[in-house]
Design an enzyme around this catalytic site. Sequence first.
Site, PDB file in Angstrom:
ATOM      1  CG  ASN A  12      -2.018  -1.003   1.319  1.00 14.87           C
ATOM      2  OD1 ASN A  12      -2.686  -1.330   0.093  1.00 14.87           O
ATOM      3  ND2 ASN A  12      -2.425  -1.484   2.665  1.00 14.87           N
ATOM      4  CB  ALA A  43       5.180  -3.949   1.295  1.00 16.70           C
ATOM      5  CB  THR A 222       2.275  -7.805  19.671  1.00 19.12           C
ATOM      6  OG1 THR A 222       1.130  -7.320  18.965  1.00 19.12           O
ATOM      7  CG2 THR A 222       3.159  -8.824  19.052  1.00 19.12           C
ATOM      8  CB  ALA A 251       5.116  -0.203  10.481  1.00 19.39           C
ATOM      9  CB  ALA A 252       4.812  -0.858  16.248  1.00 16.98           C
ATOM     10  N   GLY A 253       3.887  -3.390  14.855  1.00 13.86           N
ATOM     11  CA  GLY A 253       3.496  -4.853  14.679  1.00 13.86           C
ATOM     12  C   GLY A 253       4.182  -5.435  13.495  1.00 13.86           C
ATOM     13  CB  SER A 284       9.722   0.525  14.707  1.00 19.19           C
ATOM     14  OG  SER A 284       8.640   0.038  15.140  1.00 19.19           O
ATOM     15  CB  SER A 293       9.331   3.566  11.601  1.00 13.74           C
ATOM     16  OG  SER A 293       8.708   2.679  11.433  1.00 13.74           O
TER      17      SER A 293
END
Length: 302
Positions: A12, A43, A222, A251-253, A284, A293
């Site tokens: 995306n 991605a 998490t 985007a931490a996960g 991140s 990040s």
Amino acid sequence: MSAKVIVVGSLNMDLVARAQRLPRAGETLAGESFATVPGGKGANQAVAVARLGASVAMIGNVGDDAYGQQLRQALLDEQIDCQGVAVCPGVSSGLALIVVDASSQNAIVIIPGGNGLLRPASVQAFDTLLQGAEVIICQLEVPHETVAYTLARGRALGKTVILNPAPCTGPLPADWYSAIDYLIPNESEAQALTGQPVTDLTSAEVAASQLRQLGANNVIITLGAQGALLAGPQGMRHFAAPVVQPLDTTAAGDTFVGGFAAALARGESQEQAMAFGQRAAALSVTRAGAQPSIPYLAELQP
């Protein structure tokens, strides 16, 4: 050389607006900044694997637009094998419209675009990639029939199969669980999967036990600043989170999943992979954006 990790999933373009708070229904807010950033859970996880020390190939779709070209090039720049990233004519690339508030919480709307056209045949065409891999990762931003095919094929090939059930709105199909080596939801996803509130370690243990009873071999929930819970055949273990000052949790996960998979592909133990994924994710969240990040392996060396 075969890629050690294969990511089957979404690409995306993230359109990111920052504001002091998230808008209420019907409200127009003045924002503070705007950025266009390559993203998509698939991605992002592929980039995380590449930056964190393992070779990776991506299977997915982009549209025949400028965003699609940028998304593919962003992966190539990370030395990711993109032979399985197809261009879908007449379709936009996937988009994520993201608003981030001053406390780093976000609200996201996803437009599937080319991601919605990723079919089982798209994965089957690159079966040699799956055969050569050690770890296969899926998420839920592509059609579920494609996820189901990939999970089953990964199990048949004897690979380590990871499912990050995101985004998640309800239980998974019952026949998926037995194909999953590591099911990795966050609190809200674990709640959607089980129908039980997940707000702390105790409720996470209940949810993880339920998901293991459904057939998942290992479950990792998490919990953000509360760390992560690993539930497997050897029991349950809590991993405390590194303490950081968060800037943006986007985007931490994905960074955790990619770091965990990269560590497994490098031959590290389950416990080492958990700790490594957590350290990567913690770094991140101190940075803005999705892929920008995600840290590099050298930044995490002792």
